[in-house]
Write a protein that holds these residues in place. Sequence first.
Motif, short mmCIF file in Angstrom:
data_model
loop_
_atom_site.label_atom_id
_atom_site.label_comp_id
_atom_site.label_asym_id
_atom_site.label_seq_id
_atom_site.Cartn_x
_atom_site.Cartn_y
_atom_site.Cartn_z
N PRO A 1 14.76 49.83 129.37
CA PRO A 1 14.72 49.09 130.61
C PRO A 1 13.28 49.23 130.95
O PRO A 1 12.67 47.96 131.48
CB PRO A 1 15.54 50.09 131.62
N ALA A 2 12.61 50.34 131.12
CA ALA A 2 11.28 50.53 131.48
C ALA A 2 10.43 49.52 130.78
O ALA A 2 9.48 49.11 131.11
CB ALA A 2 10.93 51.93 131.46
N VAL A 3 10.79 49.64 129.43
CA VAL A 3 9.51 48.85 128.44
C VAL A 3 9.67 47.33 128.71
O VAL A 3 8.84 46.61 128.64
CB VAL A 3 9.97 49.21 126.96
N ALA A 4 11.06 46.86 128.85
CA ALA A 4 11.35 45.48 129.13
C ALA A 4 10.71 44.99 130.19
O ALA A 4 9.85 44.13 130.16
CB ALA A 4 12.66 45.37 128.74
N VAL A 5 10.79 45.98 131.45
CA VAL A 5 10.31 45.29 132.59
C VAL A 5 8.79 45.28 132.62
O VAL A 5 8.01 44.50 133.07
CB VAL A 5 10.87 46.31 133.61
N ALA A 6 8.35 46.34 132.09
CA ALA A 6 6.73 46.52 131.78
C ALA A 6 6.26 45.16 131.18
O ALA A 6 5.47 44.57 131.48
CB ALA A 6 6.29 47.66 131.30
N ALA A 7 7.05 45.02 129.89
CA ALA A 7 6.43 44.05 129.07
C ALA A 7 6.35 42.47 129.69
O ALA A 7 5.38 41.89 129.69
CB ALA A 7 7.25 43.95 127.64
N TYR A 8 7.40 42.38 130.32
CA TYR A 8 7.62 41.00 130.78
C TYR A 8 6.86 40.87 132.22
O TYR A 8 6.15 39.88 132.51
CB TYR A 8 9.25 40.64 131.27
N LEU B 1 20.00 37.95 126.75
CA LEU B 1 19.04 38.88 126.65
C LEU B 1 18.76 39.53 128.06
O LEU B 1 18.82 40.95 128.19
CB LEU B 1 17.88 38.39 125.98
N GLY B 2 18.19 38.67 129.12
CA GLY B 2 17.89 39.33 130.27
C GLY B 2 18.90 39.96 130.88
O GLY B 2 18.48 41.16 131.31
N ILE B 3 20.02 39.51 130.90
CA ILE B 3 21.14 40.31 131.69
C ILE B 3 21.60 41.35 130.90
O ILE B 3 21.95 42.51 131.86
CB ILE B 3 22.30 39.24 131.85
N PHE C 1 12.91 34.66 118.88
CA PHE C 1 11.88 34.49 117.85
C PHE C 1 12.16 33.24 117.21
O PHE C 1 11.16 32.43 116.77
CB PHE C 1 11.66 35.75 116.93
N MET C 2 13.38 32.89 116.83
CA MET C 2 13.58 31.41 115.98
C MET C 2 13.12 30.33 116.98
O MET C 2 12.56 29.51 116.60
CB MET C 2 15.14 31.45 115.77
N GLY D 1 7.56 40.01 124.53
CA GLY D 1 8.81 40.43 124.97
C GLY D 1 9.69 40.76 123.73
O GLY D 1 10.45 41.98 123.89
N PRO D 2 10.17 39.63 122.94
CA PRO D 2 11.31 40.03 122.26
C PRO D 2 10.78 41.06 120.93
O PRO D 2 11.77 41.82 120.64
CB PRO D 2 11.22 38.65 121.47
N THR D 3 9.55 41.02 120.62
CA THR D 3 9.22 42.03 119.59
C THR D 3 9.30 43.36 120.40
O THR D 3 9.61 44.46 119.89
CB THR D 3 7.64 42.03 119.15
N ALA D 4 8.85 43.55 121.78
CA ALA D 4 9.06 44.99 122.43
C ALA D 4 10.30 45.27 122.45
O ALA D 4 10.82 46.47 122.32
CB ALA D 4 8.16 44.66 123.70
#
Lengths: 374, 51
Positions: A162-169, A263-265, A89-90, A146-149
């Motif tokens: 995992p599911a939320v991150a994949v869905a968000a991006y 973050l991604g990994i 976010f920064m 993505g970062p907020t999610a």
Amino acid sequence: MGLYMDALWGVVEQSGIIALTGGNLIMLAVAFVLLYLAIAKGFEPLLLLPIAFGCLLVNLPLSGIVDEGGFLYFVKFGIDHEIYPIIIFMGIGALTDFGPLLANPITFLLGAAAQLGVFMAVIGSMLMGFTIQEAAAIGIIGGADGPTAIYLCAKLAKDILPAVAVAAYSYMSLVPLIQPPIINLMTTKEDRAIKMEQLRPVTRTERILFPIISTMACGLILPAAVPLIGMLMFGNLLRESGCTDRLSEAAQNEVLNATTIFLGISVGATMNAASFLRLETIQIIVLGLVAFIFSTGGGVAFGQVMKVLSKGKINPVIGAAGVSAVPMAARVCQKVIQKEFPGSYILMHAMGPNVAGVIGTAVAAGAMLTLLTK
Amino acid sequence: MNFSGPLGALTMSIISLSIVFLVIVGLMFIMAANAKFAKTLDESAEKKEVK
């Protein structure tokens, strides 16, 4: 010879091939699909590629890479303690130009209206049997941030991260596909033809004061939003102050890119078969889409209200940019308009609600955190 | 606070969305005040330069 064969057999017994389960194979296939989407189709590759590779690493059995003491065990610290999303976010703040928003503050409301989808998905999630914390984590996908999610999900419902991150991006990368039909459905040709007045110039003093004052205001009203809003505005102040160019460059580039990798990994490292191969994953993906559609619709609907109240001065299409996929949602608005009216230029007007959406989603996350945690 | 069931979710959603709108309306007023304050600062800085 016997010793040699024993040793060889020992290595084979401890190999990952013997330990592969059906779940591992399916998750490896998921990793390959995500890699394909990232590399061949260009779907948010900066995040999807590390996520996919993290998924691949964690589903190679017996490596211990994510077990206590393993490499990803320590890298995951940034996700488990919500550090990476805040640093990102920064970087986003350092990249963001709040000028269009400062020039036309009324468009801030579109960033609020576009959070409608978040709460529609919260209600839908509860109807599907999720807990309220999980529902909030699923709903925030509608903010297209993505970062907020990831931040909210790590705080409230780590199991479904995992599911939320994949869905968000994934949905962030599908903005150019999902939004145009909704915009065209909810606006007429006359609406899309509206030309908005040129934005006034914004002084350097305004740009410097804004991050300081808004951090204090948001932080005092909603303390739970301080990590996200505070770091967003800190990054923006580095950019606008004019005296910290090296720090601003670092925040926009080296720091942001390095944190994005980790973050991604780390997110990918949470994608083991047990946590991902569940009915809930499909439900989350469907609910994420619902959230996204309602967010776009909410933004455009409020844009229509603002068009009426402004007596036709505001083009309702820019409401779709209240979804905080910066700058993609604003570019989608521009493309939709340009398709029918090639000479029209709405991008800078759409950037106002677009960056407002980032703040709106962070405030929505802060509000839900305040209500759902002690 | 306990928000259970779909009705709890609806309540939480309405409260949260209200908070979002209130904070953003507040920020809008702050931005308007910010613009005026910045203009005052810039004008007084210009006057000092002229002197």
